[in-house]
Motif scaffolding. Sequence first.
Motif, PDB file in Angstrom:
ATOM      1  N   THR A 128       2.945 -14.371  45.313  1.00  0.00           N
ATOM      2  CA  THR A 128       3.498 -13.244  46.071  1.00  0.00           C
ATOM      3  C   THR A 128       2.816 -12.993  47.418  1.00  0.00           C
ATOM      4  N   PRO A 129       1.477 -12.875  47.499  1.00  0.00           N
ATOM      5  CA  PRO A 129       0.872 -12.638  48.822  1.00  0.00           C
ATOM      6  C   PRO A 129       1.155 -13.758  49.810  1.00  0.00           C
ATOM      7  N   MET A 130       1.189 -15.003  49.334  1.00  0.00           N
ATOM      8  CA  MET A 130       1.451 -16.125  50.225  1.00  0.00           C
ATOM      9  C   MET A 130       2.885 -16.095  50.737  1.00  0.00           C
ATOM     10  N   LEU A 131       3.818 -15.701  49.888  1.00  0.00           N
ATOM     11  CA  LEU A 131       5.210 -15.582  50.318  1.00  0.00           C
ATOM     12  C   LEU A 131       5.374 -14.481  51.366  1.00  0.00           C
ATOM     13  N   LEU A 132       4.729 -13.356  51.137  1.00  0.00           N
ATOM     14  CA  LEU A 132       4.808 -12.254  52.102  1.00  0.00           C
ATOM     15  C   LEU A 132       4.205 -12.667  53.440  1.00  0.00           C
ATOM     16  N   SER A 133       3.115 -13.413  53.385  1.00  0.00           N
ATOM     17  CA  SER A 133       2.492 -13.896  54.612  1.00  0.00           C
ATOM     18  C   SER A 133       3.426 -14.848  55.348  1.00  0.00           C
TER      19      SER A 133
END
Length: 250
Positions: free
Chosen positions: A91-96
Motif C-alpha cells: 500500500t505505501p509503495m502504491l500511494l507513492s
Amino acid sequence: MYLNDVHIVYYVIAAIAGLFAGQLVDWLNKRLPEYGSIISKDIIREYKINFKPNYILMLINSVIYVTLIYVYGIQDTLIANLDLVKFIILTPMLLSAFVIDYKLQIIPNRLNLTMFEIGIIFAFIYGLSNVAITINMLLGMLAGGGIFLLITLVGGIFYGKEAMGFGDVKLMGALGLYFGLSNIIIITLVSFLIGAVLSIILLITKIKKTDEYIPFGPFIVIATYISMYIPFEQIKAVLMQIFTLGMYKG
C-alpha cells in the motif's frame, strides 16, 4: 468487541500503523524522485528540522489499512494471512507511485525494484505451501510487464513515441507477482477503463489539454486497489457487461 470477527484492537493498531506509513509515503515522495538516499544521519536530521505532517496521506493510508483488516480478517496461520500482509506492505509503495507519477510523470526505478524484490519474497513463501501459486505469480509478472511492454513498443512503431512509459511496464511486472495471472489481466483492463473515463473528464473540464501528457500510473494504482477489495469474479462479471454492452448473461 469484535467487528467482522476481528477484535477492535487490531483495527486500532492498523489505524496507527497506517498513520506512520502514510508519513513514510510523504518522505518517499520527496527522496525517490531525487534519486537520493532514503536513510542517513544527515537526511534524518534535516527531516526533523523541516518536518511537516502530511495529514492527507496519513489518513488515506490509515483508512486503507483498517479496511484491509476488515476485508481479509486475521487468520490463524502465517500462510493464511499472506494476502493481508503483502497488501499492507504494498500500500505505501502504491500511494507513492500514484503521487510521484501524477506530479512528475515518472515512477522511480528504486520504487519498482523494491516492489519486485518484495514480490519475489512473497512468491517464494507462497511456494512453501503451494508451488502452483508461485507459478501463477510468476506468470502474472510476465503477463503484466509483457502486455504493457507490447503496448509501448507498438506505440513507438506506429506513433513514433512511447504509448506507455517504461515505469508503467516495470510497475505492472512487479504487481503481477502480487496478484497472479488472472488478476493482473483484470487490473490491466480496469486501468484502461478508468484511464479512458478519467482522461475524458480531465479533457472536458480542461484540467488537462489535448496535447498534454496524462500519466497512466495513477490509473494502474486505482485499478490495483479495486482488485484488492473486490473479488475476481465480480470484477470479471462487470467488465463483461461493459465490454459486451450488456449482452453477456454469465
